[in-house]
Design a protein around this motif. Structure first.
Motif, PDB file in Angstrom:
ATOM      1  N   TYR A 101       0.840  -1.289   0.076  1.00  0.00           N
ATOM      2  CA  TYR A 101       0.105   0.068   0.189  1.00  0.00           C
ATOM      3  C   TYR A 101       0.904   1.229  -0.071  1.00  0.00           C
ATOM      4  O   TYR A 101       0.692   2.203  -0.879  1.00  0.00           O
ATOM      5  CB  TYR A 101      -0.910  -0.257   1.078  1.00  0.00           C
ATOM      6  CG  TYR A 101      -1.434   1.275   1.689  1.00  0.00           C
ATOM      7  CD1 TYR A 101      -2.299   2.163   1.052  1.00  0.00           C
ATOM      8  CD2 TYR A 101      -1.063   1.473   3.218  1.00  0.00           C
ATOM      9  CE1 TYR A 101      -2.753   3.503   1.665  1.00  0.00           C
ATOM     10  CE2 TYR A 101      -1.536   2.898   3.581  1.00  0.00           C
ATOM     11  CZ  TYR A 101      -2.441   3.788   2.694  1.00  0.00           C
ATOM     12  OH  TYR A 101      -2.545   4.875   3.211  1.00  0.00           O
ATOM     13  N   GLN A 102       1.833   1.334   0.906  1.00  0.00           N
ATOM     14  CA  GLN A 102       2.841   2.414   0.837  1.00  0.00           C
ATOM     15  C   GLN A 102       3.516   2.765  -0.284  1.00  0.00           C
ATOM     16  O   GLN A 102       3.788   3.898  -0.953  1.00  0.00           O
ATOM     17  CB  GLN A 102       3.632   2.438   2.164  1.00  0.00           C
ATOM     18  CG  GLN A 102       4.582   3.610   2.420  1.00  0.00           C
ATOM     19  CD  GLN A 102       5.797   3.404   3.540  1.00  0.00           C
ATOM     20  OE1 GLN A 102       5.234   3.140   4.592  1.00  0.00           O
ATOM     21  NE2 GLN A 102       6.844   3.359   2.912  1.00  0.00           N
ATOM     22  N   ARG A 103       4.034   1.567  -0.966  1.00  0.00           N
ATOM     23  CA  ARG A 103       4.733   1.756  -2.147  1.00  0.00           C
ATOM     24  C   ARG A 103       3.876   2.101  -3.225  1.00  0.00           C
ATOM     25  O   ARG A 103       4.448   2.758  -4.044  1.00  0.00           O
ATOM     26  CB  ARG A 103       5.272   0.124  -2.542  1.00  0.00           C
ATOM     27  CG  ARG A 103       6.887  -0.119  -2.249  1.00  0.00           C
ATOM     28  CD  ARG A 103       7.099  -1.320  -3.083  1.00  0.00           C
ATOM     29  NE  ARG A 103       6.245  -2.410  -3.348  1.00  0.00           N
ATOM     30  CZ  ARG A 103       6.093  -3.458  -2.225  1.00  0.00           C
ATOM     31  NH1 ARG A 103       6.757  -3.378  -1.044  1.00  0.00           N
ATOM     32  NH2 ARG A 103       5.167  -4.274  -2.499  1.00  0.00           N
ATOM     33  N   ASN A 104       2.607   1.647  -3.353  1.00  0.00           N
ATOM     34  CA  ASN A 104       1.724   2.324  -4.306  1.00  0.00           C
ATOM     35  C   ASN A 104       1.653   3.821  -4.220  1.00  0.00           C
ATOM     36  O   ASN A 104       1.808   4.507  -5.340  1.00  0.00           O
ATOM     37  CB  ASN A 104       0.514   1.520  -4.258  1.00  0.00           C
ATOM     38  CG  ASN A 104      -0.515   1.830  -5.198  1.00  0.00           C
ATOM     39  OD1 ASN A 104      -0.895   3.013  -5.270  1.00  0.00           O
ATOM     40  ND2 ASN A 104      -0.930   0.922  -6.169  1.00  0.00           N
ATOM     41  N   ARG A 105       1.277   4.291  -2.958  1.00  0.00           N
ATOM     42  CA  ARG A 105       0.698   5.553  -2.701  1.00  0.00           C
ATOM     43  C   ARG A 105       1.757   6.663  -2.498  1.00  0.00           C
ATOM     44  O   ARG A 105       1.427   7.761  -2.776  1.00  0.00           O
ATOM     45  CB  ARG A 105      -0.134   5.417  -1.474  1.00  0.00           C
ATOM     46  CG  ARG A 105      -1.349   4.672  -1.806  1.00  0.00           C
ATOM     47  CD  ARG A 105      -2.482   5.233  -2.534  1.00  0.00           C
ATOM     48  NE  ARG A 105      -2.881   6.932  -2.642  1.00  0.00           N
ATOM     49  CZ  ARG A 105      -3.213   7.479  -3.338  1.00  0.00           C
ATOM     50  NH1 ARG A 105      -3.084   7.365  -4.681  1.00  0.00           N
ATOM     51  NH2 ARG A 105      -3.460   8.764  -3.004  1.00  0.00           N
TER      52      ARG A 105
END
Ligand SMILES: Cc1cc2nc3c(=O)[nH]c(=O)nc-3n(C[C@H](O)[C@H](O)[C@H](O)COP(=O)(O)OP(=O)(O)OC[C@H]3O[C@@H](n4cnc5c(N)ncnc54)[C@H](O)[C@@H]3O)c2cc1C
Length: 411
Positions: A340-344
């Protein structure tokens, strides 16, 4: 110490971000429990702009039609010079815009937006909402996350999401920065009945969203609630700002800063609600939102200036990607939160920087302002290239299978 409750996914904060995340999780079949500090799930009485990327998120959350019921659809976003009263540039929001981005640009009352999210949560499967729950401490362990409330109650969760806004308690656990950053800007805002808004208050054209800009100040107005109310926001940089005191950005300063703009702005600023002022903050991008079973979302993760009207939109997008990630990674919650963090992170940090840069463009004075106006006034009002990456984005973990396979391969 009070009772300890075990829940699946715990969301701390029931604002736009927290409720969007709850809806997104529920739509993925993940049970979710929301704790809100305030006695009610409510928003302040002001407007909010929703660009096409926000509409897409609301559509995926299943509440777009409800939100649109109270919406107003402006014809144009217009940038005006607050000193001369002359136009700088505009963005057409008509058919060509909708064709390009798939959704219109619209404005709503914040209360209407939060009510739609709240009602959506109440009628969704697997969402529990609790108000008057002030989370005072959060702990993240490899096997569970723990939230302790001021009333002594304790919650243990499989995953914990800090959606607790600019002054987030959860963030203190995850990110090594202290207070949000402030450059001395302050806003006053609120809505008034549309009939109180005369053309002398700046609305010659009732169907536009208008930003009047000047050196270290701007004034925004647009209709909300189907055009029944007018939202007014005035912002300026206080010369008296210090981090240590609250005695800055006062009404007297507001009147002094806006003593000599054009007549429309002068009249409009007189109508702005002065009951409360908001000091404006942002944060530097940080890529440590997720650890073990705890993560952040919305302003808690990436507070940004309101100058490009994207904070709530980014919070909604976060919720969707978070829910997609938790659904895709199944039992591996830490891997889901990392994905999630990598995407956002790349997108939200780009929007944080854009908001700062656009603030500089808005608030420049002197020769800089002349150059800005000369450059911007040449652009075509249906040239959407500049907004393409921002408005065309479709929130989701689009490459879920590849990411899960990648995480398994590296593990
Ligand atoms: C003047 C202004 C204009 C703006 N205009 C726009 C716009 O036009 N478009 C746009 O997209 N964005 C806009 N924004 C930004 C937008 O309002 C925010 O980015 C958005 O509301 C963030 O939502 P959030 O849920 O992350 O945080 P918040 O809205 O701050 O919600 C956090 C929630 O958590 C609760 N909470 C806090 N601490 C705790 C705790 N310890 N325990 C339990 N609950 C807690 C709070 O009570 C609150 O309900 C604007 C901002 C400002 C200041």
């Amino acid at each position: 110490m009070g009772e300890t409750r075990r829940v699946e996914t715990l969301v701390v904060g029931g604002g736009i971000g927290g409720l969007s995340a709850a809806l997104a999780l529920s739509r993925q079949g993940i049970p979710v429990h929301v704790l809100e500090k305030a006695p009610e799930f409510r928003e302040i009485g002001a407007g909010i702009q929703l660009a096409p990327n926000a509409s897409y998120a609301l559509d995926r959350l299943g509440v777009l039609e409800e939100v649109r019921k109270g919406a107003f659809f402006p014809n144009r976003l217009v940038l005006m010079d607050a000193l001369s009263g002359g136009p700088i540039t505009a963005l057409d929001l008509g058919e060509k815009f909708v064709e390009k981005f798939g959704y219109p640009y619209f404005v709503v009352h914040r209360g209407d937006l939060l009510d739609a999210l709240f009602d959506g949560c109440r009628s969704a499967e697997g969402i529990t909402l609790e108000a008057s729950k002030d989370v005072v401490a959060v702990d993240s362990r490899p096997d569970r996350a723990i939230a302790s409330c001021a009333d002594g109650s304790v919650y243990e969760a499989r995953a914990l999401v800090g959606a607790d806004g600019l002054w987030s308690t959860t963030r203190k656990l995850l990110v090594d920065d202290s207070r949000p950053l402030c450059t001395g800007y302050v806003s006053y805002r609120g809505t008034i009945p549309m009939e109180k808004m005369t053309k002398h208050a700046g609305l010659d054209e009732l169907s536009d969203m208008v930003i009047w800009t000047g050196p270290e100040m701007h004034f925004v107005h647009y209709p909300v609630r189907r055009g029944e109310l007018c939202n007014l926001v005035v912002s300026f940089r206080s010369k008296k700002y210090t981090a240590e005191s609250d005695d800055w950005g006062t009404e007297e300063e507001l009147d002094a800063v806006f003593s000599s703009p054009c007549e429309q702005v002068l009249n409009g600023v007189r109508l702005v609600n002065r009951d409360r002022r908001w000091s404006l903050h942002d944060r530097l991008p940080a890529d440590t939102w997720s650890r073990d079973r705890t993560t952040l979302l919305g302003d808690a993760a990436h507070a940004m200036y309101q100058f490009v009207a994207q904070g709530a939109a980014q919070a909604m997008e976060d919720g969707l990607v978070l829910a997609d990630s938790l659904a895709a990674f199944g039992d591996d919650v830490p891997a889901a939160l990392a994905a999630y963090q990598r995407n956002r992170y790349p997108r939200t940090s780009r929007v944080q920087w854009l908001a700062r840069r656009f603030g500089e463009i808005l608030h420049v004075g002197g020769i800089g302002a002349d150059l800005r106006t000369a450059l911007l006034s040449q652009r075509a009002t249906d040239d959407y290239e500049i907004a393409d990456w921002l408005y065309s984005y479709r929130a989701g973990l689009h490459d879920a299978a590849a990411q899960v396979a990648g995480a398994a391969g590296s593990g």
